[in-house]
Design a protein around this motif. Sequence first.
Motif, mmCIF file in Angstrom:
data_model
loop_
_atom_site.group_PDB
_atom_site.id
_atom_site.type_symbol
_atom_site.label_atom_id
_atom_site.label_comp_id
_atom_site.label_asym_id
_atom_site.label_seq_id
_atom_site.Cartn_x
_atom_site.Cartn_y
_atom_site.Cartn_z
ATOM 1 N N ASN A 106 0.692 -1.227 -0.052
ATOM 2 C CA ASN A 106 0.044 -0.003 -0.042
ATOM 3 C C ASN A 106 0.760 1.257 -0.144
ATOM 4 O OD1 ASN A 106 -2.335 1.596 0.090
ATOM 5 N ND2 ASN A 106 -2.716 1.623 2.346
ATOM 6 N N PHE A 107 2.034 1.261 -0.997
ATOM 7 C CA PHE A 107 2.685 2.493 -0.925
ATOM 8 C C PHE A 107 2.415 3.141 -2.411
ATOM 9 C CE2 PHE A 107 6.444 5.097 -1.862
ATOM 10 C CZ PHE A 107 6.542 5.710 -0.712
ATOM 11 N N ARG A 108 1.909 4.241 -2.204
ATOM 12 C CA ARG A 108 1.703 5.014 -3.495
ATOM 13 C C ARG A 108 2.688 6.402 -3.648
ATOM 14 N NH1 ARG A 108 -3.221 3.362 -1.879
ATOM 15 N NH2 ARG A 108 -4.231 1.960 -3.058
ATOM 16 N N CYS A 109 2.888 6.751 -4.763
ATOM 17 C CA CYS A 109 3.684 8.137 -4.639
ATOM 18 C C CYS A 109 2.777 9.234 -4.556
ATOM 19 C CB CYS A 109 4.255 8.084 -6.331
ATOM 20 S SG CYS A 109 5.339 9.686 -6.633
ATOM 21 N N LYS A 110 3.260 10.423 -4.212
ATOM 22 C CA LYS A 110 2.501 11.471 -3.855
ATOM 23 C C LYS A 110 1.646 11.905 -4.796
ATOM 24 C CE LYS A 110 6.171 14.741 -5.727
ATOM 25 N NZ LYS A 110 7.087 15.944 -5.420
ATOM 26 N N PRO A 111 0.291 11.727 -4.403
ATOM 27 C CA PRO A 111 -0.669 12.006 -5.483
ATOM 28 C C PRO A 111 -0.603 13.513 -6.280
ATOM 29 C CG PRO A 111 -1.571 12.361 -3.420
ATOM 30 C CD PRO A 111 -0.130 12.048 -3.076
ATOM 31 N N SER A 112 -0.669 13.529 -7.422
ATOM 32 C CA SER A 112 -0.722 14.657 -8.208
ATOM 33 C C SER A 112 -1.948 15.338 -8.724
ATOM 34 C CB SER A 112 0.160 14.346 -9.508
ATOM 35 O OG SER A 112 -0.126 13.554 -10.092
ATOM 36 N N PHE A 113 -2.969 14.719 -8.402
ATOM 37 C CA PHE A 113 -4.333 15.240 -8.617
ATOM 38 C C PHE A 113 -5.174 14.499 -7.523
ATOM 39 C CE2 PHE A 113 -3.952 11.199 -10.980
ATOM 40 C CZ PHE A 113 -5.135 10.703 -10.525
ATOM 41 N N TRP A 166 6.776 16.146 -0.586
ATOM 42 C CA TRP A 166 6.072 17.272 -0.969
ATOM 43 C C TRP A 166 7.069 18.512 -0.476
ATOM 44 C CZ3 TRP A 166 3.639 18.164 -4.929
ATOM 45 C CH2 TRP A 166 2.684 17.360 -5.281
ATOM 46 N N CYS A 167 7.268 18.662 0.908
ATOM 47 C CA CYS A 167 7.847 19.896 1.265
ATOM 48 C C CYS A 167 9.231 19.652 1.861
ATOM 49 C CB CYS A 167 6.972 20.168 2.907
ATOM 50 S SG CYS A 167 7.089 19.018 4.173
ATOM 51 N N LYS A 168 9.649 18.112 1.710
ATOM 52 C CA LYS A 168 11.044 17.857 2.078
ATOM 53 C C LYS A 168 11.526 18.038 3.643
ATOM 54 C CE LYS A 168 11.357 17.711 -2.469
ATOM 55 N NZ LYS A 168 10.027 17.994 -2.958
ATOM 56 N N GLN A 169 10.560 18.230 4.453
ATOM 57 C CA GLN A 169 10.753 18.070 5.887
ATOM 58 C C GLN A 169 11.407 16.664 6.331
ATOM 59 O OE1 GLN A 169 7.601 19.250 8.413
ATOM 60 N NE2 GLN A 169 7.283 21.410 7.235
ATOM 61 N N CYS A 187 0.282 19.911 4.817
ATOM 62 C CA CYS A 187 1.583 20.190 4.254
ATOM 63 C C CYS A 187 1.831 21.345 3.691
ATOM 64 C CB CYS A 187 1.906 19.057 2.988
ATOM 65 S SG CYS A 187 3.630 19.135 2.574
ATOM 66 N N SER A 188 2.847 22.036 3.920
ATOM 67 C CA SER A 188 2.993 23.224 3.450
ATOM 68 C C SER A 188 3.753 23.562 2.042
ATOM 69 C CB SER A 188 3.862 24.146 4.424
ATOM 70 O OG SER A 188 5.392 23.565 4.180
#
Length: 885
Positions: A106-113, A166-169, A187-188
């Motif tokens: 259950n690991f997906r990439c960061k959703p783009s939409f 996304w934010c690289k924190q 997320c910022s």
Amino acid sequence: MRKAITKSGLQHLAPPPPTPGAPCSESERQIRSTVDWSESATYGEHIWFETNVSGDFCYVGEQYCVARMLGPSLPVLQQKSVSRRKCAACKIVVHTPCIEQLEKINFRCKPSFRESGSRNVREPTFVRHHWVHRRRQDGKCRHCGKGFQQKFTFHSKEIVAISCSWCKQAYHSKVSCFMLQQIEEPCSLGVHAAVVIPPTWILRARRPQNTLKASKKKKRASFKRKSSKKGPEEGRWRPFIIRPTPSPLMKPLLVFVNPKSGGNQGAKIIQSFLWYLNPRQVFDLSQGGPKEALEMYRKVHNLRILACGGDGTVGWILSTLDQLRLKPPPPVAILPLGTGNDLARTLNWGGGYTDEPVSKILSHVEEGNVVQLDRWDLHAEPNPEAGPEDRDEGATDRLPLDVFNNYFSLGFDAHVTLEFHESREANPEKFNSRFRNKMFYAGTAFSDFLMGSSKDLAKHIRVVCDGTDLTPKIQDLKPQCVVFLNIPRYCAGTMPWGHPGEHHDFEPQRHDDGYLEVIGFTMTSLAALQVGGHGERLTQCREVVLTTSKAIPVQVDGEPCKLAASRIRIALRNQATMVQKAKRRSAAPLHSDQQPVPEQLRIQVSRVSMHDYEALHYDKEQLKEASVPLGTVVVPGDSDLELCRAHIERLQQEPDGAGAKSPTCQKLSPKWCFLDATTASRFYRIDRAQEHLNYVTEIAQDEIYILDPELLGASARPDLPTPTSPLPTSPCSPTPRSLQGDAAPPQGEELIEAAKRNDFCKLQELHRAGGDLMHRDEQSRTLLHHAVSTGSKDVVRYLLDHAPPEILDAVEENGETCLHQAAALGQRTICHYIVEAGASLMKTDQQGDTPRQRAEKAQDTELAAYLENRQHYQMIQREDQETAV
């Protein structure tokens, strides 16, 4: 937030699952390396690129790793050779066969939409973090401020950090640093949030169902009739809809990359943009051009565009914006990847991309100033006064482009460019390197000069500018080339109109004043152009009527053709909105943001060799240690790098001046450049054309670092003994035999035996006693071959420092050099020593393998990548030397 825990104890934090009825899972789909814009796009789909990252442990974990499950039945070499892929958007690495296993954990990439629906559209939405486990992580933990422990073993399974793609924190992977409540917080989008297009703006639209009632069908038919009155783009259904939330602080960015520009630089840089931005705001121009993307994002407020390519790529995007008539037109910034890049130079983006971090480029685009650029229409029609005898079978009646941004020219330069294009189209395999291209240009220009094909140009043209006939003036000048110039730069950075202040009879040249500069060139002025000269300034005008009486080579922004006798009218078309790279408003102090800028700065200058920079530029501390002090300069506190360059170049000319005499006798090469040591996580080069945009205080803290490509490795390490320096003494070395009497020099077999036994002291003693370090055994193996086979680093260093240079590329019976042997054994440090000493990476053994290929066969992909990098650098050095000759 859903969690899946593998047997190895890894906890994968996945984004929310897609809504019911979403497209098929990733296991049922092809492995994608581009963003899917079709209606079957998968939520959270990864974007895969092949990688040579070392390590057997892939992201799916031991329980699901296919390569590990097959391990017992496969030979060791086959286990290591399983191909790996890296996701450009979230930077996870998996074995290619394990990609489909990501669905199981259950690991997906960061959703783009996001999915469109009756509820989703109306509900307030925000972006969630996309947490990913990392085994390596730079920087410091956001919670405790401590650095991350780096695991240098390539097979380490331990997770050291959890970071958001996304934010690289990033946080330490422990409960005391990464709290569970942080999983659900918004997320910022990080430091580049102003240019990132949030995934909440991009909605996937569902195609209408076929089971609608008759009334709905009727309404849809009525809608189609209405939409048919709209343009073809407006009436077409698209799988994705952009619904922005305007904000005055945001400057959303679209990135267009030409992957073929700059020797395929674009294909590599596109992956960096996919990491920093939403993948759906990055477009590959080889996949269909910019029109679809610009049409889709046309309603986004404050939109900006980054064109990654040459001047031709920029012109393509500007012409597309003209067609779409966007109001207001989005400003266009440039990342120069082409060869000439004259428009990029004019707007302060430099003459070509080197290695500036993408994060800095995004900041420059956001902070850049919006300026205007004149664009000029070209209208050509056949000359009715030309007779049949003036016709040319190879000529055309149409220009390659009907608009130009940079220049329009005819004569000598267009003829050379035309011959190059025709030869490249006929034999593309012969034009696969910049060096060959330059040599062809030089040869064509020389032959054209001897033939004098353009010497009668003035007899066959008539030029009228703003109603004034310049033909008599042109006939007196007898130019072999005439240029109608819109921007100050031409021919890869030259300034044909002259530098500011040199043209007192004319207005200063600008790219937004609605005037063209008309310049004539003789062969003498063309030759002087490359060394700072300029052409004959004829006039500045708003309109040109050019008449040719025979077929003449012309070029429009670098696109050449042989134009039949024609009448050409040039007039202002419109003004494009561009982004000009800005100079920082104020120089930041060296030590603290609160301190005022001092009147003068006394700052140490250190230089770095190219081989150290290539090997260590990702490690600031090591690169600083490898630098060589050059001296000290005293400059005004608000100095830019142009002023600082003048002070540095005077260092070695004035031994008793501002700074101490340089500790190295090797003078600065004319190709040196500044290194930015403070504004990014690594060093990077600053284009010389951009030095006026950077303050000294922005790139350095107490010390300026410069890159000298001709600095020798031996000079870069004065602490190491050199062949001409006195031999070092060693506590393990007794008095040399040569001082004990007339003893016979030692036999070669003794030296070989010492190298085999890794007896450094004995080898040093034998050498001092007169032993020949170039001795070979019966298989033609040198002492260096034997030292490499035993892995003796001390003996290898000693031989490299004291043996003649010929030992580096000496071959044994099977054609192997010592570098072949070290690469095959995976001896990374020894390989670094040998390459640094100057060994050739292009030599092949009896099987035709280079050292890089031997490392690949040994399954050491990191060593192979290092050798490939150094091999490429050697080839560039060789090309530069041949060009100089």
